[in-house]
Design a protein around this motif. Structure first.
Motif, PDB file in Angstrom:
ATOM      1  N   TYR A 140       2.921   2.437  -9.705  1.00  0.00           N
ATOM      2  CA  TYR A 140       1.960   2.605  -8.862  1.00  0.00           C
ATOM      3  C   TYR A 140       0.500   2.494  -9.690  1.00  0.00           C
ATOM      4  CZ  TYR A 140       1.778   7.175 -11.292  1.00  0.00           C
ATOM      5  OH  TYR A 140       1.538   7.940 -11.996  1.00  0.00           O
ATOM      6  N   ALA A 141      -0.447   2.070  -8.764  1.00  0.00           N
ATOM      7  CA  ALA A 141      -1.887   2.060  -9.166  1.00  0.00           C
ATOM      8  C   ALA A 141      -2.906   2.409  -8.338  1.00  0.00           C
ATOM      9  CB  ALA A 141      -2.263   0.369  -9.747  1.00  0.00           C
ATOM     10  N   GLN A 142      -4.141   2.846  -8.756  1.00  0.00           N
ATOM     11  CA  GLN A 142      -5.076   3.090  -7.806  1.00  0.00           C
ATOM     12  C   GLN A 142      -6.470   2.840  -8.236  1.00  0.00           C
ATOM     13  OE1 GLN A 142      -5.056   7.344  -6.881  1.00  0.00           O
ATOM     14  NE2 GLN A 142      -6.310   7.030  -4.900  1.00  0.00           N
ATOM     15  N   THR A 143      -7.555   2.418  -7.525  1.00  0.00           N
ATOM     16  CA  THR A 143      -8.703   2.230  -8.053  1.00  0.00           C
ATOM     17  C   THR A 143      -9.720   3.133  -7.339  1.00  0.00           C
ATOM     18  OG1 THR A 143      -9.456   0.471  -6.635  1.00  0.00           O
ATOM     19  CG2 THR A 143      -8.256  -0.228  -8.775  1.00  0.00           C
ATOM     20  N   GLU A 190      -4.244   9.630   2.315  1.00  0.00           N
ATOM     21  CA  GLU A 190      -5.272   9.796   3.563  1.00  0.00           C
ATOM     22  C   GLU A 190      -6.652   8.980   3.247  1.00  0.00           C
ATOM     23  OE1 GLU A 190      -4.316  10.843   6.801  1.00  0.00           O
ATOM     24  OE2 GLU A 190      -2.454  10.873   5.523  1.00  0.00           O
ATOM     25  N   ARG A 191      -7.206   9.291   2.106  1.00  0.00           N
ATOM     26  CA  ARG A 191      -8.335   8.643   1.977  1.00  0.00           C
ATOM     27  C   ARG A 191      -8.372   6.995   1.648  1.00  0.00           C
ATOM     28  NH1 ARG A 191      -9.480  13.092  -1.607  1.00  0.00           N
ATOM     29  NH2 ARG A 191      -8.553  11.975  -3.275  1.00  0.00           N
ATOM     30  N   ASP A 192      -7.368   6.872   1.383  1.00  0.00           N
ATOM     31  CA  ASP A 192      -6.986   5.235   0.985  1.00  0.00           C
ATOM     32  C   ASP A 192      -6.880   4.760   2.440  1.00  0.00           C
ATOM     33  OD1 ASP A 192      -6.486   3.031  -0.752  1.00  0.00           O
ATOM     34  OD2 ASP A 192      -4.452   3.011   0.070  1.00  0.00           O
ATOM     35  N   LEU A 193      -6.083   5.405   3.348  1.00  0.00           N
ATOM     36  CA  LEU A 193      -5.678   4.905   4.707  1.00  0.00           C
ATOM     37  C   LEU A 193      -6.860   4.759   5.609  1.00  0.00           C
ATOM     38  CD1 LEU A 193      -2.347   7.078   5.497  1.00  0.00           C
ATOM     39  CD2 LEU A 193      -2.800   4.398   5.446  1.00  0.00           C
ATOM     40  N   GLN A 194      -8.211   5.379   5.138  1.00  0.00           N
ATOM     41  CA  GLN A 194      -9.388   5.494   5.846  1.00  0.00           C
ATOM     42  C   GLN A 194     -10.241   4.628   5.369  1.00  0.00           C
ATOM     43  OE1 GLN A 194     -10.417   9.519   6.344  1.00  0.00           O
ATOM     44  NE2 GLN A 194      -8.624  10.364   7.320  1.00  0.00           N
ATOM     45  N   SER A 195      -9.915   3.852   4.194  1.00  0.00           N
ATOM     46  CA  SER A 195     -10.938   3.169   3.662  1.00  0.00           C
ATOM     47  C   SER A 195     -10.900   1.791   3.926  1.00  0.00           C
ATOM     48  CB  SER A 195     -10.599   3.043   1.973  1.00  0.00           C
ATOM     49  OG  SER A 195     -11.519   2.330   1.446  1.00  0.00           O
ATOM     50  N   PHE A 213       0.910  -1.112  -0.232  1.00  0.00           N
ATOM     51  CA  PHE A 213      -0.290   0.045   0.000  1.00  0.00           C
ATOM     52  C   PHE A 213       1.003   1.283  -0.078  1.00  0.00           C
ATOM     53  CE2 PHE A 213      -2.831  -3.075   2.186  1.00  0.00           C
ATOM     54  CZ  PHE A 213      -4.032  -3.052   1.118  1.00  0.00           C
ATOM     55  N   ALA A 214       0.345   2.381  -0.692  1.00  0.00           N
ATOM     56  CA  ALA A 214       1.220   3.517  -0.991  1.00  0.00           C
ATOM     57  C   ALA A 214       1.002   4.064   0.700  1.00  0.00           C
ATOM     58  CB  ALA A 214       0.381   4.541  -1.723  1.00  0.00           C
ATOM     59  N   ALA A 215       2.190   5.079   0.777  1.00  0.00           N
ATOM     60  CA  ALA A 215       2.153   5.889   1.979  1.00  0.00           C
ATOM     61  C   ALA A 215       2.835   7.208   1.809  1.00  0.00           C
ATOM     62  CB  ALA A 215       3.299   5.227   3.083  1.00  0.00           C
ATOM     63  N   LYS A 267     -11.413  -0.826   2.141  1.00  0.00           N
ATOM     64  CA  LYS A 267     -10.750  -1.609   1.138  1.00  0.00           C
ATOM     65  C   LYS A 267      -9.799  -0.755   0.562  1.00  0.00           C
ATOM     66  CE  LYS A 267     -14.319  -4.616  -0.177  1.00  0.00           C
ATOM     67  NZ  LYS A 267     -15.295  -5.233  -1.027  1.00  0.00           N
ATOM     68  N   ARG A 268      -8.513  -0.779   1.253  1.00  0.00           N
ATOM     69  CA  ARG A 268      -7.423  -0.022   0.613  1.00  0.00           C
ATOM     70  C   ARG A 268      -7.056  -0.365  -1.024  1.00  0.00           C
ATOM     71  NH1 ARG A 268      -2.486   0.873   4.416  1.00  0.00           N
ATOM     72  NH2 ARG A 268      -2.075   2.408   2.843  1.00  0.00           N
ATOM     73  N   SER A 269      -6.682   0.594  -1.807  1.00  0.00           N
ATOM     74  CA  SER A 269      -6.309   0.406  -3.252  1.00  0.00           C
ATOM     75  C   SER A 269      -5.556   1.194  -3.821  1.00  0.00           C
ATOM     76  CB  SER A 269      -7.617   0.533  -3.981  1.00  0.00           C
ATOM     77  OG  SER A 269      -8.323   1.703  -4.120  1.00  0.00           O
ATOM     78  N   PHE A 270      -4.662   1.851  -2.994  1.00  0.00           N
ATOM     79  CA  PHE A 270      -3.501   2.837  -3.598  1.00  0.00           C
ATOM     80  C   PHE A 270      -2.332   1.920  -3.543  1.00  0.00           C
ATOM     81  CE2 PHE A 270      -2.370   7.382  -4.355  1.00  0.00           C
ATOM     82  CZ  PHE A 270      -1.288   7.115  -5.382  1.00  0.00           C
ATOM     83  N   LEU A 271      -1.779   1.623  -4.505  1.00  0.00           N
ATOM     84  CA  LEU A 271      -0.700   0.459  -4.484  1.00  0.00           C
ATOM     85  C   LEU A 271       0.659   1.082  -4.978  1.00  0.00           C
ATOM     86  CD1 LEU A 271      -2.571  -2.955  -5.586  1.00  0.00           C
ATOM     87  CD2 LEU A 271      -2.032  -2.195  -3.116  1.00  0.00           C
TER      88      LEU A 271
END
Length: 166
Positions: free
Chosen positions: A76-79, A54-59, A6-8, A61-65
């Motif tokens: 990187y990839a994001q859905t 930040e949105r991904d961290l709170q989701s 996951f992205a940070a 189902k995380r999806s920012f890779l």
């Protein structure tokens, strides 16, 4: 060896660097240099990426890779979730020197695992983007629609590719 994670926030400079390199490589013959530069400065600003992460961290189902090769980010990839079982692949980019190493396919396989229950993954791809189109077609995505947008006074057609997942 490639690792997908996951992205940070620490990845932001790498994402920006990869975006600049891959957009120039992929779209250099399609869009003007000015358009690419302006788009990247907006879409990949530190603030926009920080908010995405930040949105991904709170989701749930995380999806920012991020894909790493030897612990260095190379893609990187994001859905985004469209419905309970449908996701849009917003962005998927890998540094050109790492193409054909299975990284893009790795992202898709990771999404199939982490986004359960997922039955459809789709992406809009520029009709002139032969690199992107070949990538999706090789992985079993099919064209289901087209739309035309006006970008910098030019009509550009986007093609919708869908992968049906059983």
């Amino acid at each position: 060896m490639v690792k997908i994670r996951f992205a940070a926030n620490e990845d932001i400079p790498y994402i920006q660097s990869i975006a600049h390199e891959t957009w120039t490589y992929t779209y250099g013959e399609i869009y003007t240099e000015e358009y690419i530069r302006d788009f990247i400065s907006r879409a990949y600003s530190s603030e926009n990426l920080r908010l995405s992460i930040e949105r991904d961290l709170q989701s749930a189902k995380r999806s920012f890779l991020i894909a790493e090769c030897n612990e260095k980010p190379v893609g990187y990839a994001q859905t985004r979730q469209v419905s309970e079982e449908e996701y849009e692949l917003l962005r998927i980019y890998v540094r050109p020197e790492f193409h054909k190493m299975g990284i893009g396919n790795g992202f898709i396989q990771e999404y199939i695992q982490i986004l359960q229950p997922i039955h459809q993954l789709f992406a809009w791809v520029g009709k002139e983007n032969q690199v992107g189109r070949a990538f999706y077609e090789k992985r079993g995505f099919v064209v289901v629609a087209e739309k035309t947008e006006t970008i910098q006074g030019q009509n550009k057609t986007q093609v919708k590719y869908v992968l049906h997942i059983s």
